[in-house]
Scaffold this motif. Sequence first.
Motif, PDB file in Angstrom:
ATOM      1  N   TYR A  92      81.966 -20.772  38.676  1.00 57.88           N
ATOM      2  CA  TYR A  92      81.800 -21.804  37.655  1.00 57.88           C
ATOM      3  C   TYR A  92      81.478 -23.179  38.245  1.00 57.88           C
ATOM      4  CZ  TYR A  92      82.780 -24.906  33.766  1.00 57.88           C
ATOM      5  OH  TYR A  92      82.669 -25.870  32.805  1.00 57.88           O
ATOM      6  N   ASN A  93      82.234 -23.605  39.243  1.00 63.11           N
ATOM      7  CA  ASN A  93      82.021 -24.944  39.801  1.00 63.11           C
ATOM      8  C   ASN A  93      80.684 -25.074  40.519  1.00 63.11           C
ATOM      9  OD1 ASN A  93      84.338 -26.163  38.787  1.00 63.11           O
ATOM     10  ND2 ASN A  93      85.578 -25.363  40.454  1.00 63.11           N
ATOM     11  N   ILE A  94      80.267 -24.013  41.202  1.00 66.45           N
ATOM     12  CA  ILE A  94      78.943 -24.051  41.833  1.00 66.45           C
ATOM     13  C   ILE A  94      77.883 -24.194  40.736  1.00 66.45           C
ATOM     14  CG2 ILE A  94      77.235 -22.755  43.161  1.00 66.45           C
ATOM     15  CD1 ILE A  94      79.584 -21.502  44.706  1.00 66.45           C
ATOM     16  N   GLY A  95      78.010 -23.396  39.695  1.00 64.98           N
ATOM     17  CA  GLY A  95      77.072 -23.495  38.579  1.00 64.98           C
ATOM     18  C   GLY A  95      77.086 -24.873  37.944  1.00 64.98           C
ATOM     19  N   ARG A  96      78.261 -25.419  37.741  1.00 63.91           N
ATOM     20  CA  ARG A  96      78.378 -26.746  37.116  1.00 63.91           C
ATOM     21  C   ARG A  96      77.686 -27.805  37.966  1.00 63.91           C
ATOM     22  NH1 ARG A  96      82.754 -30.584  37.474  1.00 63.91           N
ATOM     23  NH2 ARG A  96      83.492 -29.069  38.952  1.00 63.91           N
ATOM     24  N   GLU A  97      77.896 -27.747  39.285  1.00 64.48           N
ATOM     25  CA  GLU A  97      77.248 -28.720  40.175  1.00 64.48           C
ATOM     26  C   GLU A  97      75.731 -28.599  40.135  1.00 64.48           C
ATOM     27  OE1 GLU A  97      78.791 -29.526  44.149  1.00 64.48           O
ATOM     28  OE2 GLU A  97      80.576 -28.368  43.591  1.00 64.48           O
ATOM     29  N   LEU A  98      75.244 -27.400  39.875  1.00 72.67           N
ATOM     30  CA  LEU A  98      73.795 -27.178  39.812  1.00 72.67           C
ATOM     31  C   LEU A  98      73.218 -27.410  38.415  1.00 72.67           C
ATOM     32  CD1 LEU A  98      73.645 -23.941  41.974  1.00 72.67           C
ATOM     33  CD2 LEU A  98      72.644 -26.161  42.570  1.00 72.67           C
ATOM     34  N   GLY A  99      74.083 -27.588  37.431  1.00 72.96           N
ATOM     35  CA  GLY A  99      73.609 -27.724  36.063  1.00 72.96           C
ATOM     36  C   GLY A  99      73.310 -26.386  35.411  1.00 72.96           C
TER      37      GLY A  99
END
Length: 183
Positions: A92-99
Amino acid sequence: MSVFDLLSTEVKRVIRRRGYLEATPPQEKAIPRILEGKNVLLIAPTGSGKTEAVFFPIFHRLLELQRRERGIFGLYITPLRALNRDILKRMYNIGRELGVKISVRHGDTTGYERRKQVLDPPSLLITTPETLQAILPAKKMGSYLKCLRFVVVDEIHELVTDKRGAQLSLALERLREITNQNF
């Protein structure tokens, strides 16, 4: 040269910041094939980076896909809700950082969360075979699946020998007809 060099600058920056400095053998083998659009069966020991081997190239491709249209571009199918939550927590956090918006959908998903998914679909949806069957005929959610480009089936060995495996097989056939893609 690292296999991570095949990924976009944004993906490389985020995964390095998260501590992924060297690719594992499963990542070295799988990432190039996934980037080429090939189907991959990845078998490796627990803790060898299989999940990242799949997610990193999908994140790379999602960045360009979600700029052009709105919908669900990737499905991550697991046999257990607990595994859904684990995958969500890890990615989730990797995805969030990437948008890249990631969401979970299963039988216990609240009505509020389901409504949010209908109004603003995630680019990547983590689900179970049973919930996928429930989503397919739904008008709005089903329409978002027309954009689908990636299907990941985790722990497939848990599914292939029983009725859940047959259910998953039928769902994948329906997805093939909806998307005109060969999963």
